[in-house]
Write an enzyme that holds these catalytic residues in place. Structure first.
Site, PDB file in Angstrom:
ATOM      1  N   ASP A 116       0.876  -1.166   0.000  1.00 55.54           N
ATOM      2  CA  ASP A 116       0.000   0.000   0.000  1.00 55.54           C
ATOM      3  C   ASP A 116       0.921   1.226   0.000  1.00 55.54           C
ATOM      4  OD1 ASP A 116      -2.323   1.641   0.406  1.00 55.54           O
ATOM      5  OD2 ASP A 116      -1.712   1.806   2.499  1.00 55.54           O
ATOM      6  N   ASP A 143      -1.869  -0.668   5.974  1.00 58.23           N
ATOM      7  CA  ASP A 143      -2.110  -0.134   7.318  1.00 58.23           C
ATOM      8  C   ASP A 143      -3.539   0.318   7.562  1.00 58.23           C
ATOM      9  OD1 ASP A 143      -1.653   2.198   5.525  1.00 58.23           O
ATOM     10  OD2 ASP A 143      -1.963   3.296   7.395  1.00 58.23           O
ATOM     11  N   ASP A 185      -7.270  -1.577   3.467  1.00 54.79           N
ATOM     12  CA  ASP A 185      -6.358  -2.672   3.132  1.00 54.79           C
ATOM     13  C   ASP A 185      -6.795  -4.001   3.751  1.00 54.79           C
ATOM     14  OD1 ASP A 185      -4.574  -0.922   1.777  1.00 54.79           O
ATOM     15  OD2 ASP A 185      -3.768  -0.291   3.720  1.00 54.79           O
TER      16      ASP A 185
END
Length: 626
Positions: free
Chosen positions: A319, A520, A524
């Site tokens: 990410d 995080d 996600d």
């Protein structure tokens, strides 16, 4: 005096390992005396019976419990059969030796496990037990578990912070070394966040608990640590199932050896050497050592199953925000557009206007000014906010404002080339705000979520290890490309919804590339849980992301990722080495027993060499360093 010694003895005996060590030492002495025949003919029985009772009785008890109560055949059953058979042919020394060496192997395993879990237990030991909570205008000491979100707490110097929260009043330095690895205490002031489990090193401050104590980041890490300690990899269960078949095979081999050779001693020796202790120890010792070593570097692995899957990962999907980047805006550039002002003037004036701003961009401007000058910006008069558009105030009677160029354009204010100058920074994925002074735009400030300095080295190290890297983000393409370029990632997917991230991960897994998602945020969580393996950023990660992951980076240090995957590979190689070695040792020992080359005594030594080998081999993982 009697009570004093009684209390000391009770405290000392609380540790079962100490009792086992004493029994093992007494048993070793008794076997040495039996071997030398020191008390032969003096005592009514062979002194080796001390070892048989002290070390053998727990084994017999465990075997009986497994068969009768749990209806399960374990390694203890084979050892118990070997003990009984050795006693039956009056090989008391051999029986005691088998029991003693089994206890030594058990002690080695316990020691390895205890040392391996030390990093996890250190984290658990940080748990605060009390908190000073403000009730009706005064501070009351309550159990930390009773702290709720919104409570106002007072923390004195030297105390552990009981909950995650925000400082309301006071300045201090916080020792975050255990949670983040920072060796130097971090200065904190009003508005800064603090984390449960860290230590207040200087001064007294009051804080607002943003979460209940039970929901703090520390408690979340403790729950993960306990799960990591309790779970076993599927390969461990497989070893347990194989142990049942090995018991049946051992009994069959012993019977056949007795029938073909006519020597019951050889059959007993086969039972002694066939115990699958080394085989049973092969996997859990390596898994526990690997999980414990990772914990030393702030990486919590949820289970042995997660460890096994992490070892097979061939692709990593990062990410962007909060993972490859810091997850918060920072000033990347400030520039004057008017000859009357220097670049430093632009940052100083903007910081003064934004001094009391609650907007993340405003806070970033103030923080940048404080970092560069070491000073707090001076206040302005008549400060007010135009919701969602700008912040303004008066300095020396002149109105100064900070906002987007579109806002100033809507007022008909001269932009002084701000739009053209901003394009350079917008192309790098930054957000640009302008500063007006006396009715015209005189400068601009670029802010961006900056890339972590270790991101590039981390990606290169992973690629060198044969693990491909890609970027999956919901951010716009321009910001995604900028971050990916800085980190050295070529494969970029932007503007993704949560389900689209999960779909991309599944796409690569369908191609035969086990993929690990690292993120995080809440967005996600779906990709973390659906990926072959998931790693969450524990410090700034959301609760949902952490709970969805197989491993957590407690300190948000992605630089440990190459070490993590290298360690996981070594753990699984240790497992395979241990299993193969234990099987070879057992097979060779049975063959030597059938040929009469081994006696019950030498057979016990040969067999338990395998147990010691796998435990020591696994313990070597504790020496691995990042």
């Amino acid at each position: 005096m009697r009570n004093l010694f009684g209390n000391l003895f009770e405290r000392w005996t609380e540790n079962e390992m100490r009792i086992t060590v004493v029994c093992a030492l007494l048993s070793a002495v008794s076997l040495a005396l039996s071997l030398t025949g020191t008390f032969s003919g003096v005592l009514p029985a062979d002194i080796a019976w001390i070892a048989i009772v002290l070390c053998g009785f727990p084994i017999l008890l465990g075997a009986a419990r497994g068969v009768i109560l749990e209806h399960d055949i374990k390694a203890d059953l084979l050892v118990a059969l070997a003990l009984v058979a050795s006693v039956g042919i009056r090989e008391y020394f051999a029986a005691g030796e088998v029991a003693l060496i089994m206890q030594i192997g058990s002690l080695l395993e316990d020691y390895t496990s205890e040392k391996a879990r030390r990093g996890i237990e250190k984290l658990i030991g940080l748990k605060p037990w009390t908190a000073r909570v403000r009730r009706d205008g005064s501070d009351v000491i309550l159990p930390a578990d009773e702290v709720r979100a919104g409570d106002v707490l007072t923390v004195f110097a030297g105390e552990t912070i009981p909950a995650d929260g925000t400082i309301l009043e006071g300045r201090t330095s916080i020792d975050q070394s255990v949670m983040t690895g920072e060796s130097i205490p971090v200065d904190k002031k009003e508005g800064d966040t603090v984390t449960s489990g860290t230590t207040n090193r200087f001064g007294t401050f009051s804080m607002r608990a943003d979460r209940a104590c039970g929901d703090s980041s520390l408690q979340r890490m403790i729950r993960l640590a306990e799960e990591a300690d309790a779970n076993k990899a599927p390969i461990v269960s497989l070893a347990d199932r194989w142990a049942t078949w090995l018991v049946a095979a051992a009994l069959l081999c012993a019977l056949l050896i007795w029938l073909f050779t006519g020597e019951f001693v050889r059959a007993v020796t086969a039972l002694v050497v066939f115990c699958p202790c080394a085989f049973i120890l092969a996997t859990p010792t390596a898994v526990v050592a690997g999980i414990g070593n990772a914990a030393r570097y702030g990486i919590l692995i949820r289970s042995g199953d997660a460890l096994e899957r992490l070892s097979r990962v061939r692709r990593i999907a990062f990410d962007k925000t909060g993972t490859l980047t810091h997850g918060r805006p920072q000033v990347t550039a400030f520039r004057s557009l008017d000859a009357s002002f220097t670049d430093d003037d632009i940052l100083r004036l903007a910081a003064r206007v934004e001094r009391y701003s609650g907007h993340p961009l405003g806070k970033a401007v103030v923080a940048s000014f404080q970092e560069r000058t070491g000073e707090d910006p001076e206040p302005v008069s008549d400060s007010h906010t135009i919701a969602g558009r700008a912040v303004s105030g008066r300095i020396g009677g002149t109105e100064v404002a900070v906002g987007k160029a579109e806002y100033f354009a809507s007022l008909g204010m001269p932009l002084n080339g701000a739009v053209e100058a901003a394009d350079e920074y917008l192309g790098q994925g930054a957000t640009v705000v302008c500063l007006s002074h006396g009715g015209k735009v005189v400068g601009l400030i670029a802010l961006a979520d900056t890339i972590r300095p270790e991101a590039g080295d981390t990606v290169r190290a992973l690629e060198s290890a044969g693990i491909s890297c890609m970027l999956l983000t919901g951010d716009n393409e321009r910001a995604a490309r900028s971050a990916a370029s800085a980190a050295g990632i070529a494969d970029v997917r932007s503007d993704l919804l949560p389900e689209e991230k999960a779909s991309v991960v599944k796409e690569y897994e369908d191609r035969g590339e086990p993929t690990c998602m690292i993120g995080d945020g809440v967005n996600d969580a779906l990709a973390l849980s659906s990926a072959y393996a998931g790693i969450a950023m524990g410090g700034i990660g959301s609760d949902i992301a952490v709970e969805s992951a197989d491993a957590v980076l407690v300190s948000d240090e992605i630089k440990h990722l190459p070490y993590l995957f290298r360690l996981m590979g070594k753990v699984m190689r240790k497992v395979r080495t241990n299993i193969i070695a234990s099987l070879l040792i057992n097979v060779s020992a049975v063959a030597l027993s059938a040929a009469g080359a081994l006696t019950p005594v030498t057979g016990a030594l040969w067999h338990n060499f395998g147990s010691v080998f796998v435990v020591v081999n696994a313990a070597l993982l504790l020496r691995e360093k990042d």
